[in-house]
Scaffold this motif. Sequence first.
Motif, PDB file in Angstrom:
ATOM      1  N   GLU A 160      -7.646  -0.948   4.003  1.00  0.00           N
ATOM      2  CA  GLU A 160      -7.403  -0.026   5.106  1.00  0.00           C
ATOM      3  C   GLU A 160      -6.228  -0.542   5.940  1.00  0.00           C
ATOM      4  O   GLU A 160      -6.041  -1.757   6.076  1.00  0.00           O
ATOM      5  N   PRO A 161      -5.443   0.358   6.528  1.00  0.00           N
ATOM      6  CA  PRO A 161      -4.364  -0.083   7.427  1.00  0.00           C
ATOM      7  C   PRO A 161      -4.932  -0.549   8.768  1.00  0.00           C
ATOM      8  O   PRO A 161      -5.794   0.117   9.348  1.00  0.00           O
ATOM      9  N   HIS A 162      -4.447  -1.679   9.244  1.00  0.00           N
ATOM     10  CA  HIS A 162      -4.863  -2.236  10.534  1.00  0.00           C
ATOM     11  C   HIS A 162      -3.630  -2.315  11.426  1.00  0.00           C
ATOM     12  O   HIS A 162      -2.664  -3.014  11.103  1.00  0.00           O
ATOM     13  N   LEU A 163      -3.683  -1.613  12.546  1.00  0.00           N
ATOM     14  CA  LEU A 163      -2.565  -1.528  13.481  1.00  0.00           C
ATOM     15  C   LEU A 163      -2.913  -2.264  14.760  1.00  0.00           C
ATOM     16  O   LEU A 163      -3.969  -2.032  15.352  1.00  0.00           O
ATOM     17  N   MET A 217      -1.261   6.772   3.053  1.00  0.00           N
ATOM     18  CA  MET A 217      -2.512   6.358   2.430  1.00  0.00           C
ATOM     19  C   MET A 217      -3.370   7.567   2.048  1.00  0.00           C
ATOM     20  O   MET A 217      -4.014   7.576   0.997  1.00  0.00           O
ATOM     21  N   GLU A 218      -3.358   8.593   2.890  1.00  0.00           N
ATOM     22  CA  GLU A 218      -4.123   9.808   2.581  1.00  0.00           C
ATOM     23  C   GLU A 218      -3.612  10.475   1.309  1.00  0.00           C
ATOM     24  O   GLU A 218      -4.400  10.923   0.467  1.00  0.00           O
ATOM     25  N   ARG A 219      -2.282  10.550   1.166  1.00  0.00           N
ATOM     26  CA  ARG A 219      -1.703  11.164  -0.032  1.00  0.00           C
ATOM     27  C   ARG A 219      -2.044  10.356  -1.283  1.00  0.00           C
ATOM     28  O   ARG A 219      -2.372  10.911  -2.335  1.00  0.00           O
ATOM     29  N   ALA A 247     -11.103   9.271   2.038  1.00  0.00           N
ATOM     30  CA  ALA A 247      -9.973   9.243   2.967  1.00  0.00           C
ATOM     31  C   ALA A 247      -9.916   7.905   3.698  1.00  0.00           C
ATOM     32  O   ALA A 247     -10.955   7.313   4.012  1.00  0.00           O
ATOM     33  N   PRO A 248      -8.714   7.390   3.991  1.00  0.00           N
ATOM     34  CA  PRO A 248      -8.591   6.090   4.666  1.00  0.00           C
ATOM     35  C   PRO A 248      -8.887   6.182   6.158  1.00  0.00           C
ATOM     36  O   PRO A 248      -8.937   7.277   6.729  1.00  0.00           O
ATOM     37  N   VAL A 249      -9.072   5.028   6.764  1.00  0.00           N
ATOM     38  CA  VAL A 249      -9.286   4.919   8.206  1.00  0.00           C
ATOM     39  C   VAL A 249      -8.242   3.967   8.771  1.00  0.00           C
ATOM     40  O   VAL A 249      -8.037   2.876   8.233  1.00  0.00           O
ATOM     41  N   LEU A 250      -7.579   4.386   9.840  1.00  0.00           N
ATOM     42  CA  LEU A 250      -6.626   3.521  10.522  1.00  0.00           C
ATOM     43  C   LEU A 250      -7.352   2.766  11.633  1.00  0.00           C
ATOM     44  O   LEU A 250      -7.831   3.375  12.589  1.00  0.00           O
ATOM     45  N   TRP A 251      -7.428   1.446  11.509  1.00  0.00           N
ATOM     46  CA  TRP A 251      -8.066   0.628  12.532  1.00  0.00           C
ATOM     47  C   TRP A 251      -7.004   0.229  13.552  1.00  0.00           C
ATOM     48  O   TRP A 251      -6.072  -0.494  13.238  1.00  0.00           O
ATOM     49  N   PHE A 252      -7.180   0.728  14.779  1.00  0.00           N
ATOM     50  CA  PHE A 252      -6.219   0.492  15.860  1.00  0.00           C
ATOM     51  C   PHE A 252      -6.844  -0.493  16.825  1.00  0.00           C
ATOM     52  O   PHE A 252      -7.816  -0.180  17.511  1.00  0.00           O
ATOM     53  N   ARG A 253      -6.283  -1.725  16.894  1.00  0.00           N
ATOM     54  CA  ARG A 253      -6.898  -2.791  17.670  1.00  0.00           C
ATOM     55  C   ARG A 253      -6.033  -3.160  18.870  1.00  0.00           C
ATOM     56  O   ARG A 253      -4.826  -3.361  18.739  1.00  0.00           O
ATOM     57  N   LEU A 254      -6.692  -3.269  20.035  1.00  0.00           N
ATOM     58  CA  LEU A 254      -6.034  -3.605  21.299  1.00  0.00           C
ATOM     59  C   LEU A 254      -6.817  -4.728  21.969  1.00  0.00           C
ATOM     60  O   LEU A 254      -8.028  -4.857  21.782  1.00  0.00           O
TER      61      LEU A 254
END
Length: 214
Positions: A42-45, A114-116, A125-132
């Motif tokens: 998964e993408p981690h932002l 990633m979805e494509r 479907a992928p999940v974008l993990w957005f970390r702050l």
Amino acid sequence: ARYMTRWTRRQDSELFRLVSYIHRTIEKKLTGWVGNGLDEVEPHLLSDAHFAGCQDTQKSTSGIYLGLRGSHASFPVAAYSKKQHCVITSATEAEMVAAATAMKSIGLPTLMLMERLREARNAQAPVLWFRLDNQAMIEIVRTGRNLTMSHLSRTRGVNLAWLHEQCARSAVKVEYIPSAHMVADMYTKPITDASKWHMMCLQNGLVASEDIAK
């Protein structure tokens, strides 16, 4: 480079520090490893900001990192470090600017790709993990409101509403991450603590050649 026509002793010190770092870390390499399939990463932002980091203009600096991670995968994809366009009056507001840039310029394009890719494989479907690492910022993104920042301009208000809308999607998960693990912090300011810098390098995949062999 911005100070070529107005050089001072401070730039001498900064240049010496930069060249010294390059000399001592010439053996370090940016590495990544992937032991999972496309459906298992998964993408981690991560985004962060250094409030009023520029001594001359008092402008803040945005730092962004994106990597693909899984149970047996950690692969750096993108990094970003840039001074913000205008002066900000609080650390939370600076982080909001960085978060909006991260989501618009790096997070969503990666999520769409990633979805494509997964759609072609009929995968989940992928999940974008957005970390702050700012709890106040996370609460603002989740609620879409900020009662303590009534001074926000129309542009900032648009950024806030847009972030709230994007993070409300099921494809985006917002999470808190301790500052010690905030990889994007190294793109916002100089790190003077050697142990903290070493840990951030490892988390970014920046390791020495002998460590790769091990």
